[in-house]
Design a protein around this motif. Structure first.
Motif: not given
Lengths: 123, 206, 672
Positions: A4-8, A13
């Protein structure tokens, strides 16, 4: 499942370790202070009650902001709105009920019962 | 009408759709937490009205052991903190740390429950159960409902720890862990009020 | 505690719990016979698979809405039969005659009447209509949480089964629709009646709470592009207000029912006489829920009227902003008036005065709404179709009932009228005249979108006139009786009171209402038979203003082939008549670009979870401990299993959407 990308979620953040450490520290402070005050009966009863309640509210506020991240969402701030609504309803129910029931208790308890309860130090 | 041709699986939701879905589910969970606050408020109101109805039985000052309760409180508070650490690890997508911190949270939470069950057990043994008076009914129900919520949280946590170990940090699992974290913090917030209003004010003979 | 669980396997169940008196047996025959007939019909037509696939496991809010409405209508017949029984009893049980049913049966009849009408008819119709129309109106495909929607419906259904089961085995509550202690405590009610009441409401109540969360998130997060909150139809605003009330009031009911259940099972002393219990706290808590509940019911009805009045006056709603503010004033104020239900319980005059004043204040925003509807009609091009009749009937009845309410808001007056028939007349005028008429209006207005054909106007008018004449005949005498001193829930009275003639008039009124219901049923059947003449050929039979009229009738399962973009209120009207509102010109980039549509897959888990909840409730009623535990475990395990399901949606590819859309429009003759 692909990585998964770091922020969905854009809100993510903003989480910082410092908020949890501060929240934990403040909560410990308020909890132990309230506890010590009561255990040692450090002031008159009324003052103690007031302080203990104030500490509870402070801890509540600190945990709401630092653990539950209240108010840190993007606009429109629906979580905050519903939270405020909830607080209003809770205050009305709790204090409204207390007012009503106290009033009823005073007016609907016969004198003999009041005398008995006073003798039992329960009124 | 002719049968509809459809693709039977939607695993490949677009990123924006996933984000919207997560967003609304987290928001819906928050709304549920707000309803739970009103539930506890009703229980608090009931406790406040009944807490002096001791019916010749013991009052709060007689049965509450504050040092013990402080121990419970610190356990729950620390578990809320370790849950926060788990949430940070979640943000960094570190599967190992997420599992470790949630296990720590679980153990601390379990410790809280064990202490509380012990407290209840002692009261029941001393014939000071919920059947004794209105005060005790209200006490057991308010604190017991909180305890039930904690148990539900522990079950949820155990299931999620298993899930993460097996499937890793998928989108659904990450979202559910966030919900679990909100739930766990909320339980500690409620405990602040139980600790203050039930135990501390009770010890002050209020 | 051990002594409670008399027999481990069947708890308190026994053959002696099946009733034998003729009227109850008659009711059982109808209530068991009807489902058996339907089952036989389904078997004959081999439609079980179709039923399971198309209806029971559906996630489509429109279908769930229809199921709610069907259940609510059947419960209307049950609650209405109870009402008829009450009226017949009170018209005949005078002096030496004791009417047609025993005293204890009468207690159960009026308790069942109130409970069923509020929890299963009114709530059922409300959730049904919201499910049907809200998503479409917002330009969306479904509610925010379709699976939870399904669980909500099946919990509602489970509660309904539990209430009706009480007729067949055991008895129902005899303590009114709110079951005050000490009558509802174990000491005075050791039987299963109160437990049936507690658990059917608890189960249905959890369903309602979930729906509240669902619809709030739907309104806040599922609006189509360009639809800001202030561009939403007024119905959507009223649903948002009502669901906010649901979400904050229903937990109070959950707690109160649970505390009563604890008193009755594990020996707590919340509301007992003695042991440190406080029965007045029950009354306080139950009405802290109960008052918001009636606003939960009436706000969507107000929303329906806003839609109906503006459509049939062919004029936009007057005072949109003040309508929104009025809704929120009602929402906030409805949490500050609950004591007016127990002025006579003994609180002091300052407490009573505060709540009396708040009660009078809450009439003001309602008045604002009423005037705004009238101003909407003023200088409009009014068309008197069926939905408008019900609105006009509402104006008459709700105003009379409302005035009676403001009268009783004055504590000294209430001391005379509390729990009299005057009160009964007041709240029936509000609930029937306000809520029920609103739902009838909405159903007649929106049914063409579901069925694809309008309903016969003439039969609808006959139904309306029977209803309003019958209703006024049934309830105006009750005002007079109340002022003459008649209390509510009387199963017998003396001739010397002089009440008999008025009760007879009320009884005749109920017969006329029954004729009205008969006309409604006839209207549905006749319209079904002659549907070709009544076909909705455009999707917009009333020249409507909002988005639901922009799609074919019956509505496609995906609602919109292409999700709309709006930039004004009444977006469909603005699209049809752009010249009327020159400031609202749409910059027309309307190339139909079809996209993939993602929809939730069917699931039987909703039924399963609710089924286990039902078993839990049944076990709790009859003290069958293993069933209680099995039900609880079943619910938890089902939820966990459902959560492991990774792919819960399916996709309709864009090309297929295009094909379906063209086909729907071809069948309809609708221009895109």
């Amino acid at each position: 499942m692909s990585k998964l990308p770091l922020t969905i979620n854009h809100d993510e953040n903003k989480l910082k370790l410092s908020s949890y450490i501060t929240g934990f520290g403040l909560s410990i402070l308020f909890t132990i202070s309230a506890y010590l005050l009561v255990i040692n009966h450090a002031a008159s009863r009324t003052v103690l009650i007031g302080l203990v309640i104030v500490f509870a509210i402070c801890q509540f506020i600190s945990q709401s902001f630092l653990f539950l991240h209240l108010g840190q969402e993007n606009k429109p701030r629906w979580r905050l709105t519903i939270f405020a609504f909830m607080l209003g309803v809770v205050i009305i129910i709790v204090f409204g009920s207390l007012w009503i029931m106290h009033n009823l208790k005073y007016r609907m308890t016969i004198p003999q019962e009041i005398r008995y309860m006073k003798s039992q130090d329960n009124l | 009408m002719e049968p509809i041709i459809a693709i039977p699986s939607a695993k490949s939701l677009k990123r924006q759709e996933k984000e919207e879905k997560n967003n609304k589910m987290l928001f819906g969970f928050w709304v549920y937490i707000m309803t739970d606050c009103v539930l506890f408020a009703s229980l608090f109101a009931t406790y406040a009205v009944l807490h002096n109805n001791v019916y010749n039985g013991p009052g709060g000052a007689q049965i509450f052991k504050l040092p013990y309760v402080l121990g419970e409180t610190l356990l729950l508070l620390t578990s809320s903190f370790s849950c926060g650490l788990a949430t940070i690890s979640l943000q960094n997508r570190s599967k190992r740390k997420v599992i470790s911190y949630f296990i720590l949270t679980f153990i601390l939470g379990l410790g809280f429950i064990v202490m509380e069950l012990n407290e209840f057990h002692n009261l029941v043994l001393a014939h000071e159960s919920w059947r004794r008076s209105g005060f005790l009914s209200a006490y057991f129900t308010l604190v017991g409902t909180h305890g039930l919520h904690v148990i539900v949280g522990l079950i949820w946590m155990a299931v999620m720890i298993t899930r993460v170990s097996i499937s890793g940090l998928t989108n659904n699992i990450v979202r559910r862990l966030k919900m679990l974290a909100i739930f766990w913090h909320f339980l500690d917030v409620i405990w602040i009020f139980i600790f203050t209003i039930v135990y501390l004010l009770g010890a002050l003979h209020l | 505690m051990i002594s409670y669980f008399a027999n481990f396997w069947i708890g308190k169940l026994s053959i002696h719990q099946v009733p034998t008196n003729p009227i109850t047996v008659g009711g059982i025959i109808i209530m068991v016979g009807l489902p058996l007939l339907i089952a036989a019909f389904l078997t004959y037509k081999k439609k079980w698979r179709w039923l399971y696939r198309e209806w029971l496991t559906t996630m489509d809010a429109k279908k769930i809405g229809i199921m709610y409405i069907i259940v609510a209508f059947l419960m209307l017949l049950r609650g209405g039969s109870d009402a008829a029984l009450i009226r017949v009893q009170q018209a005949t049980s005078v002096g030496s005659s004791h009417g047609i049913i025993s005293s204890s049966t009468f207690q159960q009849v009026f308790s069942a009447h109130g409970t069923i009408m509020i929890f299963f008819v009114a709530m059922g119709f409300m959730f049904g209509i919201i499910n049907l129309i809200l998503p479409v109106m917002l330009g969306s495909r479904d509610v925010a949480f379709p699976f939870m929607n399904s669980v909500s419906f099946w919990l509602f259904f489970g509660g309904m089964i539990l209430v009706n089961l009480s007729l067949i085995i055991g008895q129902f509550s005899n303590a009114g629709w709110l079951a005050y202690p000490p009558l509802s405590e174990l000491r005075y009610n050791p039987g299963v009646g109160i437990d049936y009441w507690i658990w059917s409401l608890q189960i249905a109540g959890i369903g309602s709470l979930m729906s509240g969360i669902n619809f709030i998130v739907t309104i806040l997060k599922h609006r189509c592009q360009g639809m800001t909150l202030m561009r939403m139809p007024m119905f959507a605003w009223s649903v948002l207000g009502s669901m906010s009330l649901v979400v904050f009031a229903f937990p109070i009911l959950t707690v109160t029912l649970a505390l009563l259940a604890l008193d009755r099972t594990i020996g707590t002393h919340f509301f007992t006489a003695g042991g440190g219990g406080n029965m007045m706290m029950y009354v306080n808590l139950i009405w802290a829920w109960g008052h918001p509940e009636v606003y939960i019911l009436v706000l969507p009805a107000f929303g329906i009227f806003s839609e109906v009045v503006s459509t049939f006056s062919q004029k936009r709603l007057f005072g949109y902003t003040s309508m929104v503010l009025a809704i929120w004033a009602i929402v906030l104020l409805s949490f500050t008036v609950w004591l007016h239900h127990f002025f006579t319980m003994g609180a002091g005059s300052n407490v009573n005065a505060f709540f009396g004043i708040m009660t009078m204040i809450i009439a003001v925003p309602t008045g604002v709404k009423l005037f705004n509807w009238i101003f909407t009609m003023y200088q409009g091009r009014i068309r008197l179709k069926n939905p408008m009749y019900w609105f006009l009937g509402f104006v008459v009845i709700f105003t009379i009932g409302g005035m009676a309410g403001v009268l009783m808001a004055i504590p000294p007056v209430d001391f005379q009228l509390h729990n009299s028939l005057f009160l009964v007349a007041h709240f029936h005028m509000m609930i029937v005249g306000g809520v029920l008429f609103g739902f009838f209006s909405g159903l007649l207005y929106w049914l063409p979108k579901i069925l694809g054909f309008r309903l016969n106007e003439r039969l609808g008018r006959y139904a309306f006139w029977c209803w309003i004449v019958g209703f006024l005949m049934a309830f105006v005498p009750l005002y007079i009786l109340g002022m003459m001193g008649a209390t509510r829930r009387l199963d017998h009275y003396q001739t010397s009171t002089g009440w008999h003639p008025l009760f007879v008039v009320a009884g005749i009124g109920v017969i006329i209402i029954a004729a009205g219901v008969a006309f409604q049923i006839l209207q549905i059947i006749y319209s079904l038979i002659t549907r070709h003449k009544l076909k909705d050929t455009t999707g917009d039979p009333w020249n409507g203003r909002t988005l639901e009229w922009s799609i074919p009738s019956p509505m496609p399962f995906y609602n919109f082939a292409i999700l709309p973009t709006v930039n004004s209120r009444d977006p469909w009207w603005a699209k049809k008549y752009p010249k009327e509102e020159p400031g609202l010109q749409i910059t027309n980039k309307e190339q139909p670009i079809y996209q993939d549509i993602v929809l939730p897959k069917n699931s039987s888990m909703g039924m399963l979870i609710a089924g286990f909840a039902f078993l839990f409730g049944f076990g709790a009623v009859w003290h069958i401990i293993w069933l209680v535990i099995a039900g609880l475990i079943g619910v938890i395990v089902s939820i966990i299993i459902r959560s492991t399901k990774e792919d819960t949606d399916y996709i309709i590819p864009a090309k297929e959407v295009e094909r379906l859309d063209k086909q729907y429009r071809l069948e309809q003759g609708v221009q895109s």
